[in-house]
Motif scaffolding. Structure first.
Motif, PDB file in Angstrom:
ATOM      1  N   PHE A 188     -23.391  98.001  43.029  1.00 18.26           N
ATOM      2  CA  PHE A 188     -22.419  98.932  43.604  1.00 18.26           C
ATOM      3  C   PHE A 188     -21.332  99.283  42.598  1.00 18.26           C
ATOM      4  O   PHE A 188     -20.936 100.436  42.462  1.00 18.26           O
ATOM      5  N   ILE A 189     -20.879  98.251  41.849  1.00 17.82           N
ATOM      6  CA  ILE A 189     -19.832  98.512  40.851  1.00 17.82           C
ATOM      7  C   ILE A 189     -20.361  99.473  39.788  1.00 17.82           C
ATOM      8  O   ILE A 189     -19.686 100.424  39.401  1.00 17.82           O
ATOM      9  N   LEU A 190     -21.627  99.278  39.354  1.00 19.05           N
ATOM     10  CA  LEU A 190     -22.213 100.162  38.335  1.00 19.05           C
ATOM     11  C   LEU A 190     -22.311 101.591  38.857  1.00 19.05           C
ATOM     12  O   LEU A 190     -21.998 102.546  38.144  1.00 19.05           O
ATOM     13  N   PHE A 191     -22.748 101.743  40.125  1.00 15.98           N
ATOM     14  CA  PHE A 191     -22.869 103.096  40.678  1.00 15.98           C
ATOM     15  C   PHE A 191     -21.495 103.758  40.819  1.00 15.98           C
ATOM     16  O   PHE A 191     -21.354 104.970  40.619  1.00 15.98           O
ATOM     17  N   ILE A 192     -20.479 102.964  41.141  1.00 18.50           N
ATOM     18  CA  ILE A 192     -19.131 103.537  41.257  1.00 18.50           C
ATOM     19  C   ILE A 192     -18.645 104.003  39.880  1.00 18.50           C
ATOM     20  O   ILE A 192     -18.075 105.092  39.748  1.00 18.50           O
ATOM     21  N   VAL A 193     -18.914 103.199  38.834  1.00 20.93           N
ATOM     22  CA  VAL A 193     -18.520 103.609  37.476  1.00 20.93           C
ATOM     23  C   VAL A 193     -19.245 104.900  37.104  1.00 20.93           C
ATOM     24  O   VAL A 193     -18.637 105.838  36.562  1.00 20.93           O
ATOM     25  N   SER A 194     -20.544 104.965  37.457  1.00 19.33           N
ATOM     26  CA  SER A 194     -21.322 106.168  37.171  1.00 19.33           C
ATOM     27  C   SER A 194     -20.717 107.375  37.884  1.00 19.33           C
ATOM     28  O   SER A 194     -20.589 108.461  37.310  1.00 19.33           O
TER      29      SER A 194
END
Lengths: 226, 323
Positions: B153-159
């Motif tokens: 989820f954190i990676l998708f938010i950064v994306s």
């Protein structure tokens, strides 16, 4: 008075886009007739396969046919918007109005599609719908949300080479939250579940639809800005 | 990984007994040292009251026979007491609803259960992970399965943030970073599904179930795979970056109802849904928290590192193609 005139102008513009799309589709009947043929053919095959169908099967068949007919309709409508004409569209039209016109046309087409599909399935099988108000409400709300989704992905699909497949790939996973809530709502309409909490489902359907329209409007300028 | 679980009771036989009779419970324990101490106590606890085993036969470190004299009941109500086994080495092991005791109609003798003497019980001071029935050793999967979803989820938010910044600034750097983070996010999502699947096989009995959260997560992965397909099918660099950024933002907004709202509407086997416990105040053991939160941070940093590698590969590829 000014705001009234502005409102009239906006409405006029919207109707203009709407009429343009409608005329385009009625002039060349290939698109509409292919969707019609798909609907009648699938309903006929389903009738031959199942002969008699349970209410759950009826509603599943309804939403599956609805989704696939909607996808083929979208690819048909947006294949006319060439990517090269995107910049011209951006310059000559107000992008928001253009989008709203398309959305209005999609809602109109999908409602027609839903009505036709209900009629066809009720003709081939006995209609299991108990509460038509809920059913129509559910169909209307799903149509609104799906139209926003289809218009947005259709516009992206216009830029993609081999856009029919790409549009379908984009639409199918994105449409699942709409369809899941829609199936829940329509199950109430069939009288299969007696749930006192159905307003929350309708509210969720409405809010996902509004979310889809809102995000589409926010991202709209970037689809044209080349 | 080498931290043992707290002692627990795997099973107890028989499952049914009657009031005003004697019963011998054959228990199988886990991580206990029953044969190394003579001070083993066993209780059946119902409400605040207990009855103590009058005799305990220890077979080996994890097996014992417990002899209980069940008192007569006041009425015919059936109860399912909790079994407690206590010893100085392991502390207390608990099996909720160990057996069902039913009335035999004899209401003449009225014998009350004694209150539990808490002072006589022992506490295990070692650092141990909790023993939970059904989960057993798989409780450690919390550090992988749950932490990977957090990291994803954190990676998708950064994306998402980089996609928004690309649309605002038009700098291709943000587009490449968004792509790199999405790619690694998808890999994390697939690993999350795989670890969840193995866990589901052990605890729920099947690799894939109709659980709503499971299916919604699979759809979420499909949405992000569609993002990659969309990128692959647009040839022009500028419109590819622009349209995929728009699609990324749109799909993240659709992901929120998919994973956050819809699973809460129906029953789910997952914690946090359908009344199951999750990460709230008293739901997770503090010993697990000491590993779980660092695991989330560590996996997120691993994701960032992988994304940076992926980003560099994209840059090199573009450089190589343009030469």
């Amino acid at each position: 008075m000014n705001s009234y005139l502005y409102f009239c102008e906006v409405l006029n513009q919207l109707l203009l886009y709407f009429r343009k799309d409608l005329r385009q589709d009625t002039r060349s009947l290939a698109g509409i007739s292919s969707v019609l043929l798909f609907l009648v053919g699938s309903a006929f095959i389903a009738e031959k396969c199942f002969e008699d169908i349970h209410a759950v099967g009826w509603i599943a068949l309804f939403w599956i046919l609805y989704l696939f007919a909607a996808i083929s309709l979208t690819t048909h409508i947006f294949s006319k918007e060439r990517s090269s004409s995107g910049i011209a569209t951006y310059i000559y039209n107000k992008s928001l109005l253009f989008y709203l016109g398309k959305l209005l046309y999609m809602v109109f087409c999908l409602l027609l599609l839903g009505a036709l599909l209900t009629l066809l399935l009720s003709l081939f099988f006995d209609s299991p719908v108990q509460d038509w108000t809920y059913f129509i409400g559910c169909l209307g709300l799903t149509t609104l949300g799906l139209s926003a989704l289809l218009t947005f992905t259709g516009m992206i699909g216009g830029y993609v080479t081999g856009n029919q497949l790409a549009t379908a790939i984009m639409i199918i996973p994105l449409s699942i939250p709409f369809l899941l809530v829609a199936v829940r709502c329509s199950i109430y309409a069939l009288g299969l579940v007696v749930n006192t909490d159905m307003t929350s489902d309708f509210l969720i359907l409405t809010s996902i639809s509004i979310l889809a329209i809102g995000v589409s409007i926010l991202l709209l300028p970037f689809l044209w800005k080349a | 990984m080498i931290v043992p679980l707290k002692p627990g009771i795997l099973s107890s036989q028989p499952l049914k007994a009657q009031f005003d009779s004697s019963v011998v419970l054959e228990v199988e324990c886990y991580n206990t040292h029953l044969d190394q101490t003579s001070e083993v106590q066993a209780f059946l606890k119902h409400g605040d009251a207990v009855i103590k085993a009058n005799k305990i036969e220890i077979t080996d470190a994890t097996h014992a026979n417990l002899f209980f004299d069940l008192p007569a009941s006041q009425d015919n109500k059936q109860i399912s007491p909790t079994l407690l086994i206590d010893n100085p080495i392991d502390g207390i092991a608990i099996l909720p609803s160990a057996l069902i005791i039913t009335g035999n109609g004899n209401k003449n003798t009225l014998q009350k259960w004694a209150p539990l003497d808490i002072e006589s019980l022992h506490q295990n001071e070692n650092f141990l992970f909790p023993f939970r029935n059904v989960l057993h050793e798989t409780i450690r999967n919390t550090f992988f399965h749950v932490a990977i979803w957090f990291a994803m989820f954190i990676l998708f938010i950064v994306s998402l943030i980089h996609s928004i910044r690309y649309l605002r600034k038009g700098n291709h750097y943000h587009d490449r970073v968004a792509l790199a983070f999405t790619q690694v996010g998808i890999v994390f999502g697939l690993v999350g599904l795989a670890t969840g699947s193995v866990w589901a096989k052990y605890t729920w009995g099947a690799f894939w179930t109709s659980d709503i959260k499971l299916n919604m997560s699979a759809i979420a992965i499909l949405i992000y795979l569609a993002y990659l397909i969309l990128r692959a099918s647009i040839t022009d660099t500028d419109s590819r970056a622009r349209l995929s950024a728009a699609y990324n933002i749109f799909s993240f907004c659709m992901l929120i109802p998919l994973i956050m709202i819809v699973p809460r509407l129906t029953d789910s086997l997952h914690p946090g849904n359908g009344g199951n416990p999750a990460l709230g105040g008293e739901d997770m053991d503090n010993t697990l928290r000491m590993v779980f939160y660092p695991a989330v941070i560590g996996l997120t940093l691993l994701g960032v590192w992988l994304s940076s590698l992926s980003y560099r590969i994209h840059v090199l590829k573009e450089k190589w193609l343009s030469e």
